[in-house]
Design an enzyme around this catalytic site. Structure first.
Site, PDB file in Angstrom:
ATOM      1  N   HIS A 249       6.330  12.210 -28.759  1.00  0.00           N
ATOM      2  CA  HIS A 249       5.314  13.016 -28.093  1.00  0.00           C
ATOM      3  C   HIS A 249       5.620  14.504 -28.293  1.00  0.00           C
ATOM      4  CE1 HIS A 249       2.355  14.262 -25.200  1.00  0.00           C
ATOM      5  NE2 HIS A 249       3.274  14.831 -24.434  1.00  0.00           N
TER       6      HIS A 249
ATOM      7  N   LYS B 215       5.909  23.898 -13.240  1.00  0.00           N
ATOM      8  CA  LYS B 215       4.993  22.758 -13.127  1.00  0.00           C
ATOM      9  C   LYS B 215       4.524  22.598 -11.681  1.00  0.00           C
ATOM     10  CE  LYS B 215       3.810  18.065 -14.231  1.00  0.00           C
ATOM     11  NZ  LYS B 215       4.066  16.816 -14.945  1.00  0.00           N
TER      12      LYS B 215
ATOM     13  N   ARG C  62       0.821  -1.232   0.000  1.00  0.00           N
ATOM     14  CA  ARG C  62       0.000   0.000   0.000  1.00  0.00           C
ATOM     15  C   ARG C  62       0.843   1.265   0.000  1.00  0.00           C
ATOM     16  NH1 ARG C  62      -2.758  -3.087   3.724  1.00  0.00           N
ATOM     17  NH2 ARG C  62      -4.629  -4.031   2.866  1.00  0.00           N
TER      18      ARG C  62
ATOM     19  N   GLU D 103      -5.664  17.056 -10.267  1.00  0.00           N
ATOM     20  CA  GLU D 103      -6.182  17.430 -11.573  1.00  0.00           C
ATOM     21  C   GLU D 103      -7.663  17.777 -11.572  1.00  0.00           C
ATOM     22  OE1 GLU D 103      -5.344  14.573 -14.759  1.00  0.00           O
ATOM     23  OE2 GLU D 103      -4.110  16.178 -15.538  1.00  0.00           O
TER      24      GLU D 103
ATOM     25  N   LYS E 209       2.048  11.971 -10.945  1.00  0.00           N
ATOM     26  CA  LYS E 209       1.180  11.067 -11.710  1.00  0.00           C
ATOM     27  C   LYS E 209       1.985   9.834 -12.079  1.00  0.00           C
ATOM     28  CE  LYS E 209      -1.052  13.954 -14.863  1.00  0.00           C
ATOM     29  NZ  LYS E 209      -1.870  13.952 -16.072  1.00  0.00           N
TER      30      LYS E 209
ATOM     31  N   GLU F   4       8.236  20.217 -24.512  1.00  0.00           N
ATOM     32  CA  GLU F   4       7.550  20.477 -23.232  1.00  0.00           C
ATOM     33  C   GLU F   4       8.170  21.703 -22.557  1.00  0.00           C
ATOM     34  OE1 GLU F   4       4.856  18.935 -22.343  1.00  0.00           O
ATOM     35  OE2 GLU F   4       4.900  16.972 -23.293  1.00  0.00           O
TER      36      GLU F   4
ATOM     37  N   HIS G  39      -2.540  14.829 -29.051  1.00  0.00           N
ATOM     38  CA  HIS G  39      -3.047  13.469 -28.808  1.00  0.00           C
ATOM     39  C   HIS G  39      -3.732  12.911 -30.058  1.00  0.00           C
ATOM     40  CE1 HIS G  39      -2.948  14.346 -24.225  1.00  0.00           C
ATOM     41  NE2 HIS G  39      -1.814  13.816 -24.645  1.00  0.00           N
TER      42      HIS G  39
ATOM     43  N   ASN H  65      -1.779  21.268 -20.450  1.00  0.00           N
ATOM     44  CA  ASN H  65      -2.144  20.565 -21.681  1.00  0.00           C
ATOM     45  C   ASN H  65      -2.134  21.445 -22.917  1.00  0.00           C
ATOM     46  OD1 ASN H  65      -2.404  17.939 -20.796  1.00  0.00           O
ATOM     47  ND2 ASN H  65      -4.399  18.374 -19.910  1.00  0.00           N
TER      48      ASN H  65
ATOM     49  N   ARG I 102      -4.625  22.364 -13.336  1.00  0.00           N
ATOM     50  CA  ARG I 102      -3.582  21.575 -13.981  1.00  0.00           C
ATOM     51  C   ARG I 102      -3.770  21.485 -15.499  1.00  0.00           C
ATOM     52  NH1 ARG I 102      -0.870  16.653 -10.647  1.00  0.00           N
ATOM     53  NH2 ARG I 102       0.426  15.866 -12.264  1.00  0.00           N
TER      54      ARG I 102
ATOM     55  N   HIS J 218      -1.779  19.925 -26.327  1.00  0.00           N
ATOM     56  CA  HIS J 218      -1.937  18.482 -26.190  1.00  0.00           C
ATOM     57  C   HIS J 218      -3.217  17.913 -26.801  1.00  0.00           C
ATOM     58  CE1 HIS J 218       1.628  18.740 -23.790  1.00  0.00           C
ATOM     59  NE2 HIS J 218       1.603  17.454 -23.500  1.00  0.00           N
TER      60      HIS J 218
HETATM   61  N1  LIG Z   1       3.713  11.065 -15.186  1.00  0.00           N
HETATM   62  C1  LIG Z   1       3.621  12.143 -15.907  1.00  0.00           C
HETATM   63  O1  LIG Z   1       3.211  13.210 -15.431  1.00  0.00           O
HETATM   64  C2  LIG Z   1       4.059  12.082 -17.332  1.00  0.00           C
HETATM   65  C3  LIG Z   1       4.214  13.267 -18.065  1.00  0.00           C
HETATM   66  C4  LIG Z   1       4.686  13.182 -19.369  1.00  0.00           C
HETATM   67  C5  LIG Z   1       4.971  11.929 -19.919  1.00  0.00           C
HETATM   68  N2  LIG Z   1       4.804  10.809 -19.173  1.00  0.00           N
HETATM   69  C6  LIG Z   1       5.132   9.480 -19.730  1.00  0.00           C
HETATM   70  O2  LIG Z   1       6.521   9.466 -19.993  1.00  0.00           O
HETATM   71  C7  LIG Z   1       6.784   8.521 -21.032  1.00  0.00           C
HETATM   72  C8  LIG Z   1       7.754   9.146 -22.014  1.00  0.00           C
HETATM   73  O3  LIG Z   1       8.932   9.457 -21.324  1.00  0.00           O
HETATM   74  P1  LIG Z   1      10.322   9.676 -22.088  1.00  0.00           P
HETATM   75  O4  LIG Z   1      10.128  10.613 -23.192  1.00  0.00           O
HETATM   76  O5  LIG Z   1      11.323   9.956 -21.047  1.00  0.00           O
HETATM   77  O6  LIG Z   1      10.545   8.273 -22.794  1.00  0.00           O
HETATM   78  P2  LIG Z   1      11.340   6.931 -22.389  1.00  0.00           P
HETATM   79  O7  LIG Z   1      11.258   6.685 -20.945  1.00  0.00           O
HETATM   80  O8  LIG Z   1      10.834   5.878 -23.289  1.00  0.00           O
HETATM   81  O9  LIG Z   1      12.835   7.286 -22.790  1.00  0.00           O
HETATM   82  C9  LIG Z   1      13.127   7.590 -24.136  1.00  0.00           C
HETATM   83  C10 LIG Z   1      14.305   6.771 -24.676  1.00  0.00           C
HETATM   84  O10 LIG Z   1      15.520   7.303 -24.162  1.00  0.00           O
HETATM   85  C11 LIG Z   1      16.309   6.268 -23.588  1.00  0.00           C
HETATM   86  N3  LIG Z   1      17.071   6.900 -22.514  1.00  0.00           N
HETATM   87  C12 LIG Z   1      16.609   7.304 -21.310  1.00  0.00           C
HETATM   88  N4  LIG Z   1      17.576   7.962 -20.652  1.00  0.00           N
HETATM   89  C13 LIG Z   1      18.668   7.955 -21.435  1.00  0.00           C
HETATM   90  C14 LIG Z   1      19.970   8.489 -21.302  1.00  0.00           C
HETATM   91  N5  LIG Z   1      20.320   9.218 -20.241  1.00  0.00           N
HETATM   92  N6  LIG Z   1      20.843   8.310 -22.318  1.00  0.00           N
HETATM   93  C15 LIG Z   1      20.470   7.635 -23.444  1.00  0.00           C
HETATM   94  N7  LIG Z   1      19.250   7.112 -23.627  1.00  0.00           N
HETATM   95  C16 LIG Z   1      18.360   7.272 -22.631  1.00  0.00           C
HETATM   96  C17 LIG Z   1      15.302   5.248 -23.140  1.00  0.00           C
HETATM   97  O11 LIG Z   1      15.900   3.973 -23.008  1.00  0.00           O
HETATM   98  C18 LIG Z   1      14.290   5.307 -24.275  1.00  0.00           C
HETATM   99  O12 LIG Z   1      14.714   4.536 -25.366  1.00  0.00           O
HETATM  100  C19 LIG Z   1       5.441   8.147 -21.624  1.00  0.00           C
HETATM  101  O13 LIG Z   1       5.090   6.870 -21.186  1.00  0.00           O
HETATM  102  C20 LIG Z   1       4.475   9.175 -21.044  1.00  0.00           C
HETATM  103  O14 LIG Z   1       3.175   8.685 -20.875  1.00  0.00           O
HETATM  104  C21 LIG Z   1       4.366  10.865 -17.908  1.00  0.00           C
HETATM  105 ZN   LIG Z   2       3.167  16.214 -22.837  1.00  0.00          ZN
END
Ligand SMILES: NC(=O)c1ccc[n+]([C@@H]2O[C@H](COP(=O)([O-])OP(=O)(O)OC[C@H]3O[C@@H](n4cnc5c(N)ncnc54)[C@H](O)[C@@H]3O)[C@@H](O)[C@H]2O)c1
Ligand SMILES: [Zn+2]
Length: 363
Positions: free
Chosen positions: A269, A231, A118, A241, A140, A182, A256, A249, A245, A252
């Site tokens: 993205h 943020k 939990r 949210e 999130k 972003e 999307h 977006n 918040r 976005h």
């Molecule tokens: N929780 C939230 O508020 C929130 C907000 C925005 C996005 N997200 C989520 O985040 C995800 C996207 O995140 P992302 O863009 O970081 O993608 P990701 O986690 O897939 O990383 C992108 C790529 O970079 C590589 N990588 C990571 N760090 C590295 C480094 N230091 N050197 C070399 N390669 C590296 C990873 O292996 C991957 O291939 C999505 O699933 C999205 O839904 C969440």
């Molecule tokens: Zn985004």
């Protein structure tokens, strides 16, 4: 090298406030010791990142879950793998999970941390720019379901976020740019975030574009700390949210739809968000919410960082509108847009004439 510390205060729940440490060559275990009482640390990462940074995450009291690389692994099987490892290694409530990776790793590890016993302490060590400026802040956490992205999740705050700018040096250009989309978004919503900055973030991004693209660490630390401040100022007031918040977006709703219609693989993205911000600005211009000069300013900054995809297809406009309705943030029938209403400020607008929206589905 001096690390910067930023404190995130959650108004609804003061006990859940946490620090974001921004620096270079951060000693992760030192901070984990400071911010948790963990005897054991379960580090979740992927093969790519582990092979690059194994030496940075070595510790006698660390256990590892090393996943395959990719969004498709942000799923229930990975969630189970993390939980299985914690059970097998007898993790107790006072121990902690640490996410060492981008948004994918952060989201799935955070969700596992929220669920295990939990709720076990959780540390974010974001390794992509997107994760350092966006996904690691705000609490999130989620996994995907085959029917849609982030359908299963929670709001769960970390004990600390440790953002090391040196980790960004191994990111490929496209990954860097997806984070930059972003980053630019924050400049366009700055005034709606209710944070006090001493200067315009737009001007900072305009002035330092070369240094930022070359990953100058002093400028990057400043940039990450501004983005997290902006943020945080939003999520502090609206952890779960309920309203405010939504300003995050900007761009976005269009993005999307672009991602949905291109199968989530063709564009990153950030590419979709960059295109989405241009489309939203066009819509605001047509609605006479902003002056043409500000519309040009938005375009100029996005173009300066070369964030737009150059091969955006000619979308079928009806399908595009349909995809915007599918967005989970759309109310039953109304598409909600976050549109610029003056320089660096945005507001939510609904009930926009569909013909007008269709005229904006191009960049
Ligand atoms: N929780 C939230 O508020 C929130 C907000 C925005 C996005 N997200 C989520 O985040 C995800 C996207 O995140 P992302 O863009 O970081 O993608 P990701 O986690 O897939 O990383 C992108 C790529 O970079 C590589 N990588 C990571 N760090 C590295 C480094 N230091 N050197 C070399 N390669 C590296 C990873 O292996 C991957 O291939 C999505 O699933 C999205 O839904 C969440
Ligand atoms: Zn985004």
């Amino acid at each position: 090298m001096e690390n910067n510390t930023l404190n995130i205060e959650i108004q609804e729940k003061p006990a859940y406030s946490y620090p974001i440490i921004i620096g270079e060559e951060i000693d992760f275990f030192e901070y984990i010791k400071e911010f948790t009482k963990a005897k054991k640390i379960l580090i979740v990462t992927n093969k790519t990142i582990f092979s690059l940074y194994e030496n940075r995450i070595k510790s006698d009291n660390a256990y590892y879950v090393i996943l395959e690389d990719g969004e498709e692994y942000k799923n229930i099987d990975t969630f189970k793998k993390i939980i299985d490892s914690a059970i097998e290694n007898r993790f107790e409530r006072r121990d902690c999970f640490a996410a060492f990776g981008g948004g994918v790793i952060g989201d799935v590890t955070g969700f596992a941390a929220a669920s295990y016993l939990r709720g076990i302490d959780f540390i974010q060590i974001p390794t992509t720019l997107l994760a350092q400026v966006d996904s690691s802040v705000g609490g999130k956490v989620a996994i995907n379901h085959e029917k849609g992205k982030n359908l299963i999740g929670a709001f769960y705050q970390p004990k600390a976020v440790l953002s090391d700018t040196n980790l960004l040096k191994t990111l490929d250009k496209r990954q860097l740019k997806t984070g930059l989309a972003e980053v630019l978004k924050y400049a366009f919503i700055e005034k709606s975030c209710c944070a006090e900055l001493n200067y315009r973030f737009y001007d900072f991004l305009d002035a330092y574009s070369e240094k930022i693209l070359k990953l100058d660490s002093v400028i990057l630390k400043k940039l990450i700390s501004i983005c997290c401040t902006l943020k945080a100022s939003v999520v502090e007031k609206d952890e779960t949210e309920k309203g405010m918040r939504a300003v995050l977006n900007f761009g976005h709703t269009f993005a999307h739809a672009i991602e949905n219609l291109t199968g989530y693989t063709k564009y990153t993205h950030g590419e979709a968000v960059a295109a989405g911000m241009i489309m939203a600005a066009k819509l605001a211009l047509k609605l006479e919410m902003i002056e043409r000069s500000y519309f040009v300013k938005i375009n100029e900054l996005i173009n300066k960082y070369e964030l737009l995809p150059d091969d955006l297809p000619d979308f079928n406009k009806d399908e595009f509108i349909e995809a915007m309705h599918l967005d989970k943030k759309a109310d039953a029938d109304k598409i909600r847009f976050i549109l610029p209403d003056s320089e660096f400020s945005v507001k939510m607008v609904t009930d926009i004439d569909e013909t007008l929206i269709k005229e904006c589905i191009e960049i």
